[in-house]
Design a protein around this motif. Structure first.
Motif, short mmCIF file in Angstrom:
data_model
loop_
_atom_site.label_atom_id
_atom_site.label_comp_id
_atom_site.label_asym_id
_atom_site.label_seq_id
_atom_site.Cartn_x
_atom_site.Cartn_y
_atom_site.Cartn_z
N GLY A 38 46.56 41.85 49.98
CA GLY A 38 46.29 43.19 50.48
C GLY A 38 45.29 43.24 51.61
O GLY A 38 45.36 42.45 52.56
N THR A 39 44.33 44.16 51.48
CA THR A 39 43.36 44.32 52.57
C THR A 39 42.34 43.19 52.60
O THR A 39 41.72 42.96 53.63
CB THR A 39 42.61 45.66 52.44
N GLY A 40 42.18 42.51 51.49
CA GLY A 40 41.33 41.32 51.49
C GLY A 40 39.84 41.61 51.49
O GLY A 40 39.04 40.80 51.96
N SER A 41 39.44 42.75 50.92
CA SER A 41 38.00 43.03 50.93
C SER A 41 37.25 42.19 49.89
O SER A 41 36.10 41.83 50.09
CB SER A 41 37.73 44.53 50.73
N LEU A 42 37.91 41.85 48.78
CA LEU A 42 37.28 40.94 47.81
C LEU A 42 37.18 39.55 48.45
O LEU A 42 36.19 38.84 48.28
CB LEU A 42 38.06 40.86 46.50
N ALA B 222 42.42 37.37 44.32
CA ALA B 222 41.63 38.55 44.71
C ALA B 222 42.59 39.57 45.30
O ALA B 222 42.78 39.63 46.51
CB ALA B 222 40.56 38.14 45.72
N GLY B 223 43.24 40.32 44.42
CA GLY B 223 44.26 41.26 44.91
C GLY B 223 45.54 40.54 45.28
O GLY B 223 46.26 40.95 46.18
N MET C 47 49.18 39.99 44.34
CA MET C 47 50.02 40.87 43.53
C MET C 47 51.27 40.19 42.98
O MET C 47 52.26 40.86 42.69
CB MET C 47 50.37 42.13 44.34
N SER D 135 40.30 39.00 39.43
CA SER D 135 39.54 40.24 39.32
C SER D 135 40.53 41.37 39.12
O SER D 135 41.53 41.47 39.83
CB SER D 135 38.74 40.47 40.60
N HIS D 136 40.26 42.21 38.11
CA HIS D 136 41.18 43.31 37.80
C HIS D 136 40.42 44.64 37.82
O HIS D 136 39.33 44.73 37.26
CB HIS D 136 41.82 43.08 36.43
N PRO D 137 41.02 45.69 38.40
CA PRO D 137 40.30 46.96 38.56
C PRO D 137 40.41 47.90 37.36
O PRO D 137 40.74 49.08 37.52
CB PRO D 137 40.95 47.56 39.81
N GLY E 17 48.03 45.00 34.66
CA GLY E 17 49.15 45.17 35.59
C GLY E 17 48.75 45.67 36.95
O GLY E 17 47.56 45.77 37.28
N ALA E 18 49.76 46.04 37.72
CA ALA E 18 49.56 46.32 39.14
C ALA E 18 49.03 47.73 39.42
O ALA E 18 48.64 48.02 40.54
CB ALA E 18 50.88 46.11 39.88
N HIS F 77 39.37 53.80 42.98
CA HIS F 77 39.59 52.38 43.28
C HIS F 77 38.52 51.86 44.24
O HIS F 77 38.03 50.74 44.11
CB HIS F 77 41.00 52.17 43.87
N LYS G 12 36.17 48.78 43.53
CA LYS G 12 36.14 47.60 44.42
C LYS G 12 34.72 47.27 44.88
O LYS G 12 34.37 46.10 45.07
CB LYS G 12 37.06 47.81 45.63
N GLU H 96 33.57 45.28 42.10
CA GLU H 96 34.30 44.01 42.03
C GLU H 96 33.77 42.99 43.04
O GLU H 96 33.68 41.80 42.74
CB GLU H 96 35.79 44.23 42.33
C1 GAR Z 1 41.25 44.85 43.81
O1 GAR Z 1 40.86 46.06 43.21
C2 GAR Z 1 41.85 43.92 42.77
O2 GAR Z 1 41.21 43.98 41.53
C3 GAR Z 1 43.24 44.47 42.68
O3 GAR Z 1 43.60 44.69 44.03
C4 GAR Z 1 42.43 45.04 44.76
C5 GAR Z 1 42.33 44.17 45.99
O4 GAR Z 1 41.48 44.73 46.93
N1 GAR Z 1 44.12 43.59 42.01
C6 GAR Z 1 45.07 44.00 41.17
O5 GAR Z 1 45.31 45.17 40.93
C7 GAR Z 1 45.88 42.90 40.53
N2 GAR Z 1 46.61 43.40 39.41
P1 GAR Z 1 41.29 44.04 48.38
O6 GAR Z 1 42.68 43.75 48.93
O7 GAR Z 1 40.52 45.03 49.17
O8 GAR Z 1 40.52 42.77 48.15
#
Ligand code: GAR
Length: 199
Positions: free
Chosen positions: A10-14, A86-87, A89, A107-109, A117-118, A166, A170, A173
């Motif tokens: 995803g956005t990769g902030s973690l 880290a995100g 999916m 890491s799970h939110p 789950g997602a 969220h 985050k 997280e």
């Molecule tokens: C985070 O909240 C992570 O826990 C979640 O996606 C986000 C990624 O954020 N992961 C899940 O929901 C996996 N089931 P990011 O792309 O900003 O790092």
């Protein structure tokens, strides 16, 4: 420094938080490579930070198990001591967990075992919970079922949307995950049945 592979979709902030922590002078780990399974901002994060990027898409493989084996080989070539999702999916397959099982952190939110789950954030909000949070856990073959390493509570506000909630989760997280990874690479983990403890 202990090499880490971070996997994101995803956005990769973690991911950015782990890169920043890994770049600190006293960090015990470094992000050695980044894996993505789709076109996403995490690819730009890799490029901007000059970290090797592996893109491994299910669609480029004959089936899921071929993808699983290809992903396993590409990550094994980096030789990480720990893998962090880290995100990311996608559910990791048997080849990947056969190779890296016990050394994969997610890491799970939400506060597992609630809302795996997602769509953990939206499902918690729709359920009407008053508190939710972040969970860092080891990955096993189930969906968000592995031994829990750390959790932190986030309070739900009356006017929260899935997005605002969220974003607050985050924020938690990013710190929690970097803290747990730092502790893990330094001190390891003791597993007793379902229970995990960082000594
Ligand atoms: C985070 O909240 C992570 O826990 C979640 O996606 C986000 C990624 O954020 N992961 C899940 O929901 C996996 N089931 P990011 O792309 O900003 O790092």
């Amino acid at each position: 420094r202990t090499p880490l592979v971070v996997m994101a979709s995803g956005t990769g902030s973690l991911l950015e938080s782990l890169i920043a922590r890994g770049g600190a002078e006293d960090s015990p780990f470094r992000v050695a490579a980044i894996v993505v399974d789709r076109v996403c901002r995490a690819q730009e994060v890799a490029q901007r930070n000059d970290i090797p990027l592996i893109t491994c898409r299910v669609a480029d493989h004959a089936d899921r198990s071929t993808w699983d084996r290809a992903l396993t080989e590409q990550v094994a070539a980096i030789g990480p001591e720990w893998v962090v999702t880290a995100g990311f999916m996608k559910i990791l397959g048997p080849a990947f967990l056969g190779r890296f099982g016990g050394r994969v952190v997610n890491s799970h939110p939400a506060l597992l075992p609630a809302f795996p789950g997602a769509h953990g954030v939206a499902e918690a909000l729709d359920y009407g919970v008053k508190v939710t949070g972040a969970t860092v856990h080891l990955v096993d073959e189930g969906v968000d079922t592995g031994p829990i390493l750390a959790q932190q509570v986030v309070t739900v506000d009356d006017d929260d949307t899935a997005d605002t909630l969220h974003e607050r989760i985050k924020t938690v997280e990013r710190v929690l995950l970097a803290d747990v990874v730092t502790a893990l690479v330094t001190r390891g983990v003791v597993i007793d049945g379902r229970k995990a403890r960082i000594p």
